[in-house]
Design a protein around this motif. Structure first.
Motif, PDB file in Angstrom:
ATOM      1  N   VAL A 194       0.844  -1.185   0.000  1.00  0.00           N
ATOM      2  CA  VAL A 194       0.000   0.000   0.000  1.00  0.00           C
ATOM      3  C   VAL A 194       0.886   1.243   0.000  1.00  0.00           C
ATOM      4  N   ARG A 195       0.535   2.240  -0.805  1.00  0.00           N
ATOM      5  CA  ARG A 195       1.359   3.441  -0.924  1.00  0.00           C
ATOM      6  C   ARG A 195       0.476   4.673  -0.881  1.00  0.00           C
ATOM      7  N   PHE A 196       0.898   5.672  -0.121  1.00  0.00           N
ATOM      8  CA  PHE A 196       0.190   6.943  -0.034  1.00  0.00           C
ATOM      9  C   PHE A 196       0.794   7.924  -1.028  1.00  0.00           C
ATOM     10  N   PHE A 197      -0.066   8.570  -1.811  1.00  0.00           N
ATOM     11  CA  PHE A 197       0.371   9.678  -2.660  1.00  0.00           C
ATOM     12  C   PHE A 197      -0.787  10.635  -2.797  1.00  0.00           C
ATOM     13  N   LYS A 198      -0.485  11.882  -3.188  1.00  0.00           N
ATOM     14  CA  LYS A 198      -1.532  12.897  -3.293  1.00  0.00           C
ATOM     15  C   LYS A 198      -1.255  13.807  -4.482  1.00  0.00           C
ATOM     16  N   LYS A 199      -2.278  14.566  -4.853  1.00  0.00           N
ATOM     17  CA  LYS A 199      -2.146  15.566  -5.901  1.00  0.00           C
ATOM     18  C   LYS A 199      -1.693  16.872  -5.263  1.00  0.00           C
ATOM     19  N   VAL A 200      -0.712  17.505  -5.867  1.00  0.00           N
ATOM     20  CA  VAL A 200      -0.213  18.771  -5.350  1.00  0.00           C
ATOM     21  C   VAL A 200      -1.143  19.906  -5.739  1.00  0.00           C
ATOM     22  N   GLY A 201      -1.802  19.784  -6.888  1.00  0.00           N
ATOM     23  CA  GLY A 201      -2.667  20.846  -7.374  1.00  0.00           C
ATOM     24  C   GLY A 201      -1.885  21.820  -8.240  1.00  0.00           C
ATOM     25  N   LEU A 202      -2.487  22.963  -8.533  1.00  0.00           N
ATOM     26  CA  LEU A 202      -1.865  24.041  -9.311  1.00  0.00           C
ATOM     27  C   LEU A 202      -1.448  23.600 -10.706  1.00  0.00           C
TER      28      LEU A 202
ATOM     29  N   ILE B  69       5.958  30.237  -6.876  1.00  0.00           N
ATOM     30  CA  ILE B  69       6.402  29.170  -7.769  1.00  0.00           C
ATOM     31  C   ILE B  69       7.440  29.775  -8.704  1.00  0.00           C
ATOM     32  N   TYR B  70       8.638  29.194  -8.705  1.00  0.00           N
ATOM     33  CA  TYR B  70       9.756  29.714  -9.485  1.00  0.00           C
ATOM     34  C   TYR B  70      10.239  28.671 -10.475  1.00  0.00           C
ATOM     35  N   LYS B  71      10.937  29.182 -11.507  1.00  0.00           N
ATOM     36  CA  LYS B  71      11.594  28.317 -12.479  1.00  0.00           C
ATOM     37  C   LYS B  71      13.057  28.721 -12.503  1.00  0.00           C
ATOM     38  N   GLY B  72      13.953  27.736 -12.489  1.00  0.00           N
ATOM     39  CA  GLY B  72      15.371  28.063 -12.454  1.00  0.00           C
ATOM     40  C   GLY B  72      16.235  26.956 -13.011  1.00  0.00           C
ATOM     41  N   LEU B  73      17.530  27.218 -13.037  1.00  0.00           N
ATOM     42  CA  LEU B  73      18.523  26.321 -13.605  1.00  0.00           C
ATOM     43  C   LEU B  73      19.267  25.620 -12.480  1.00  0.00           C
ATOM     44  N   VAL B  74      19.395  24.298 -12.579  1.00  0.00           N
ATOM     45  CA  VAL B  74      20.077  23.531 -11.539  1.00  0.00           C
ATOM     46  C   VAL B  74      21.579  23.739 -11.671  1.00  0.00           C
TER      47      VAL B  74
ATOM     48  N   GLY C  61       8.223  24.945  -5.995  1.00  0.00           N
ATOM     49  CA  GLY C  61       7.134  25.607  -5.288  1.00  0.00           C
ATOM     50  C   GLY C  61       7.487  25.806  -3.835  1.00  0.00           C
ATOM     51  N   GLN C  62       6.988  26.879  -3.261  1.00  0.00           N
ATOM     52  CA  GLN C  62       7.293  27.194  -1.875  1.00  0.00           C
ATOM     53  C   GLN C  62       6.474  26.321  -0.942  1.00  0.00           C
ATOM     54  N   CYS C  63       7.095  25.911   0.160  1.00  0.00           N
ATOM     55  CA  CYS C  63       6.413  25.121   1.175  1.00  0.00           C
ATOM     56  C   CYS C  63       6.921  25.568   2.540  1.00  0.00           C
ATOM     57  N   ARG C  64       6.552  24.863   3.579  1.00  0.00           N
ATOM     58  CA  ARG C  64       7.038  25.212   4.919  1.00  0.00           C
ATOM     59  C   ARG C  64       8.551  25.009   4.969  1.00  0.00           C
ATOM     60  N   PRO C  65       9.250  25.590   5.953  1.00  0.00           N
ATOM     61  CA  PRO C  65      10.695  25.353   6.049  1.00  0.00           C
ATOM     62  C   PRO C  65      11.005  23.883   6.301  1.00  0.00           C
ATOM     63  N   LEU C  66      11.815  23.289   5.419  1.00  0.00           N
ATOM     64  CA  LEU C  66      12.182  21.887   5.551  1.00  0.00           C
ATOM     65  C   LEU C  66      13.492  21.724   6.310  1.00  0.00           C
TER      66      LEU C  66
ATOM     67  N   VAL D 210      16.305  25.432   3.358  1.00  0.00           N
ATOM     68  CA  VAL D 210      15.451  24.897   2.298  1.00  0.00           C
ATOM     69  C   VAL D 210      13.988  25.250   2.573  1.00  0.00           C
ATOM     70  N   ARG D 211      13.376  25.989   1.636  1.00  0.00           N
ATOM     71  CA  ARG D 211      11.966  26.357   1.734  1.00  0.00           C
ATOM     72  C   ARG D 211      11.194  26.029   0.456  1.00  0.00           C
ATOM     73  N   PHE D 212      11.816  25.334  -0.482  1.00  0.00           N
ATOM     74  CA  PHE D 212      11.183  25.035  -1.759  1.00  0.00           C
ATOM     75  C   PHE D 212      11.272  23.546  -2.058  1.00  0.00           C
ATOM     76  N   ASN D 213      10.359  23.069  -2.914  1.00  0.00           N
ATOM     77  CA  ASN D 213      10.280  21.667  -3.299  1.00  0.00           C
ATOM     78  C   ASN D 213      10.184  21.582  -4.823  1.00  0.00           C
ATOM     79  N   VAL D 214      10.884  20.635  -5.416  1.00  0.00           N
ATOM     80  CA  VAL D 214      10.847  20.470  -6.877  1.00  0.00           C
ATOM     81  C   VAL D 214       9.501  19.868  -7.277  1.00  0.00           C
ATOM     82  N   LEU D 215       8.851  20.495  -8.277  1.00  0.00           N
ATOM     83  CA  LEU D 215       7.543  20.034  -8.743  1.00  0.00           C
ATOM     84  C   LEU D 215       7.606  19.445 -10.150  1.00  0.00           C
ATOM     85  N   ARG D 216       8.535  19.939 -10.971  1.00  0.00           N
ATOM     86  CA  ARG D 216       8.620  19.482 -12.361  1.00  0.00           C
ATOM     87  C   ARG D 216      10.044  19.660 -12.866  1.00  0.00           C
TER      88      ARG D 216
END
Length: 159
Positions: free
Chosen positions: A33-41, A71-76, A127-132, A136-142
């Protein structure tokens, strides 16, 4: 990737999944069993998040953080840290006195879930999220398919 080097010593489990159920057939995959969710946006949940077997509590698709705010776009620039990448964002700043623009950049750290394979030169959306952690305050979405080649720290690329 650095994922192969690190080994977590504690037993890894998802918070929202009960492992000792009798007969559970919902959202069941090869690994159980695995939990996953939709981020939205408008961001789709990757298949590796739905059917993979990694456990990451800071992942926006399989963990607790919610995406809200910027929500930002940038270069790794770098992926040398464990599940963390450094992103460079270029922009133009207007100088009123000279009526011209100057090039500027900011770098920010973002958590990269094991659902993505990220290399320096990739273009990512975060995308911005709570402080991890402390920085680190952002999470990779795409992760974009195109890749920038050459010296990444010297190039000026706006998104």
């Amino acid at each position: 990737m650095s994922e192969l080097i690190h080994h977590d010593k504690a037993f890894q489990k998802q918070n929202n999944v009960f492992l000792n159920g009798k007969a559970v057939e919902s959202k069941k995959s090869k690994s159980g069993v695995r939990f996953f969710k939709k981020v939205g946006l408008g961001f789709k949940t990757p298949k590796t998040a739905k059917y993979g077997d990694y456990i990451d509590n800071k992942c926006p698709f399989t963990g607790l953080p919610t995406i809200r705010g910027r929500i930002y776009k940038g270069l790794v620039i770098s992926n040398k840290m464990h599940r963390t990448i450094v992103i460079r964002r270029d922009y133009l700043h207007y100088i009123r006195k000279f009526k011209r623009f100057e090039k500027r950049h900011k770098s920010l750290q973002a958590h990269c879930s094991p659902a993505f394979r990220v290399e320096p030169g990739n273009v990512v959306t975060v995308g911005q999220c709570r402080p991890l952690s402390k920085c680190v305050r952002f999470n990779v979405l795409r992760v974009e398919k195109n890749k920038v080649r050459g010296n990444l720290k010297k190039q000026f690329i706006m998104f």
